[in-house]
Write a protein that holds these residues in place. Structure first.
Motif, mmCIF file in Angstrom:
data_model
loop_
_atom_site.group_PDB
_atom_site.id
_atom_site.type_symbol
_atom_site.label_atom_id
_atom_site.label_comp_id
_atom_site.label_asym_id
_atom_site.label_seq_id
_atom_site.Cartn_x
_atom_site.Cartn_y
_atom_site.Cartn_z
ATOM 1 N N LYS A 238 85.024 43.325 13.206
ATOM 2 C CA LYS A 238 83.868 44.110 12.794
ATOM 3 C C LYS A 238 82.606 43.600 13.466
ATOM 4 O O LYS A 238 81.717 44.366 13.830
ATOM 5 C CB LYS A 238 83.714 44.056 11.276
ATOM 6 C CG LYS A 238 84.829 44.812 10.545
ATOM 7 C CD LYS A 238 84.682 44.685 9.049
ATOM 8 C CE LYS A 238 85.801 45.435 8.329
ATOM 9 N NZ LYS A 238 85.714 45.268 6.863
ATOM 10 N N SER B 19 73.971 48.809 8.769
ATOM 11 C CA SER B 19 75.050 47.867 8.506
ATOM 12 C C SER B 19 75.965 47.899 9.716
ATOM 13 O O SER B 19 76.224 48.947 10.281
ATOM 14 C CB SER B 19 75.829 48.303 7.255
ATOM 15 O OG SER B 19 77.076 47.681 7.225
ATOM 16 N N TRP B 20 76.457 46.736 10.116
ATOM 17 C CA TRP B 20 77.346 46.714 11.274
ATOM 18 C C TRP B 20 78.768 47.069 10.875
ATOM 19 O O TRP B 20 79.673 46.951 11.685
ATOM 20 C CB TRP B 20 77.291 45.343 11.941
ATOM 21 C CG TRP B 20 75.934 45.043 12.520
ATOM 22 C CD1 TRP B 20 75.182 43.946 12.292
ATOM 23 C CD2 TRP B 20 75.175 45.846 13.426
ATOM 24 N NE1 TRP B 20 74.008 44.011 12.991
ATOM 25 C CE2 TRP B 20 73.969 45.168 13.692
ATOM 26 C CE3 TRP B 20 75.386 47.080 14.032
ATOM 27 C CZ2 TRP B 20 72.998 45.670 14.535
ATOM 28 C CZ3 TRP B 20 74.403 47.585 14.869
ATOM 29 C CH2 TRP B 20 73.237 46.884 15.118
ATOM 30 N N LYS B 21 78.978 47.492 9.669
ATOM 31 C CA LYS B 21 80.293 47.932 9.242
ATOM 32 C C LYS B 21 80.393 49.440 9.456
ATOM 33 O O LYS B 21 80.047 50.239 8.590
ATOM 34 C CB LYS B 21 80.532 47.581 7.769
ATOM 35 C CG LYS B 21 81.932 47.936 7.281
ATOM 36 C CD LYS B 21 82.089 47.598 5.807
ATOM 37 C CE LYS B 21 83.485 47.974 5.311
ATOM 38 N NZ LYS B 21 83.635 47.701 3.859
ATOM 39 N N GLU C 50 82.550 52.464 9.508
ATOM 40 C CA GLU C 50 83.845 52.815 8.928
ATOM 41 C C GLU C 50 84.409 54.084 9.559
ATOM 42 O O GLU C 50 83.673 55.028 9.837
ATOM 43 C CB GLU C 50 83.703 53.028 7.419
ATOM 44 C CG GLU C 50 83.190 51.805 6.669
ATOM 45 C CD GLU C 50 83.048 52.095 5.187
ATOM 46 O OE1 GLU C 50 84.008 51.835 4.450
ATOM 47 O OE2 GLU C 50 81.978 52.598 4.783
#
Length: 277
Positions: A2, A29-31, A33
């Motif tokens: 991630k 956010s570096w997430k 999805e």
């Protein structure tokens, strides 16, 4: 992994000269999805509002979902948001797919959009209709499977494109290569090309391309092969030259059974008279 995807997204936005947004301003956010459509359909219900962030340019605009059961039919919220969206496509509406990130609260969802108004529209926004946003597993109106170009753009937005292409079988590589040419996206075609080419000169003249025929063998029959010749038929529409039809072969190679398949792109373009040498 991630963290790596985060760095990739940051580099893309920074390298693109993203003056319209920054990570701090967006609270990104570096997430990122890659959520299946069945779940996204509930996360972004009809009449919900969210932000679209274009991966290549870093530009963002606000939209509202108005309809859609197999994917999201959306509209820009107002004329100013429409103006931003149109600028992403160079000032002209287009069916070209683009990798995008949907910003919904603290959630960041990989997606793909096209840029062509069609059908009905209800908002006062100078946008004559609606456009479509696809998520992983969503389908078009006419089929029961994912549009390949949308799929590749979703993978690109999620930071998973290179991994997919590396593991792709020869027929998937050829299909992705053609989709990348159609979408004029060097980030799709270059990783699966044997030779580097001046994509900034080649891609703009390819106005449309369709892989009209390709016999497919079981992928397990090819596990020991290091080179392959695949017969194809390709229909082109080339700028200032019009329609062209190619019946021939695409040649692929890999250096070992563990390596990725690569298209001999220079040979293919020479046979189609798209490069001189």
């Amino acid at each position: 992994m991630k963290t790596i995807h985060a760095i990739v997204i940051f580099i893309v936005l920074f390298a693109a000269g993203a003056t319209h947004t920054t990570a701090a301003e967006e609270g990104i956010s570096w997430k990122i999805e890659m959520i299946p459509w069945e779940k996204v359909n509930g996360i972004l219900p009809k009449y919900s509002k969210f932000t679209v962030l274009d991966v290549e340019t870093g530009k963002k605009f606000k939209v509202q979902r108005r309809a859609g059961s197999h994917h999201a039919d959306v509209q820009p919220l107002d004329a100013e948001e429409t103006k931003i969206m149109k600028s992403i496509y160079g000032g002209k509406w287009s069916w070209k797919r683009r990798a995008i990130i949907i910003i919904n609260g603290n959630q960041r969802i990989a997606a793909s959009m096209h840029g062509m108004p069609h059908g009905g529209g209800a908002l006062k926004n100078n946008f004559p209709g609606h456009f479509c946003i696809h998520f992983y597993g969503s389908t078009t109106h006419r089929t029961n499977y994912m549009d390949l170009s949308h799929k590749l753009m979703i993978l690109k937005a999620a930071g998973k494109l290179d991994g997919y292409l590396y593991k792709a079988n020869p027929y998937e590589v050829i299909s992705a290569f053609m989709a990348g040419l159609k979408q004029q996206d060097s980030k799709i075609v270059q990783p699966i090309s044997l030779q580097p080419l001046p994509w900034n000169k080649i891609l703009p003249i390819i106005e449309n391309v369709r892989l009209s025929a390709m016999p497919v063998l079981p992928a397990e029959d090819l596990t020991g092969e290091l080179s392959l010749e695949v017969p194809v038929e390709v229909d082109w529409f080339i700028k200032n030259r019009g329609r062209m039809h190619f019946r021939g072969s695409i040649y692929l190679v890999r250096y070992s059974q563990a390596d990725a398949w690569k298209v001999d792109n220079k040979r293919f373009f020479k046979e189609n008279k798209l490069v001189n040498e």
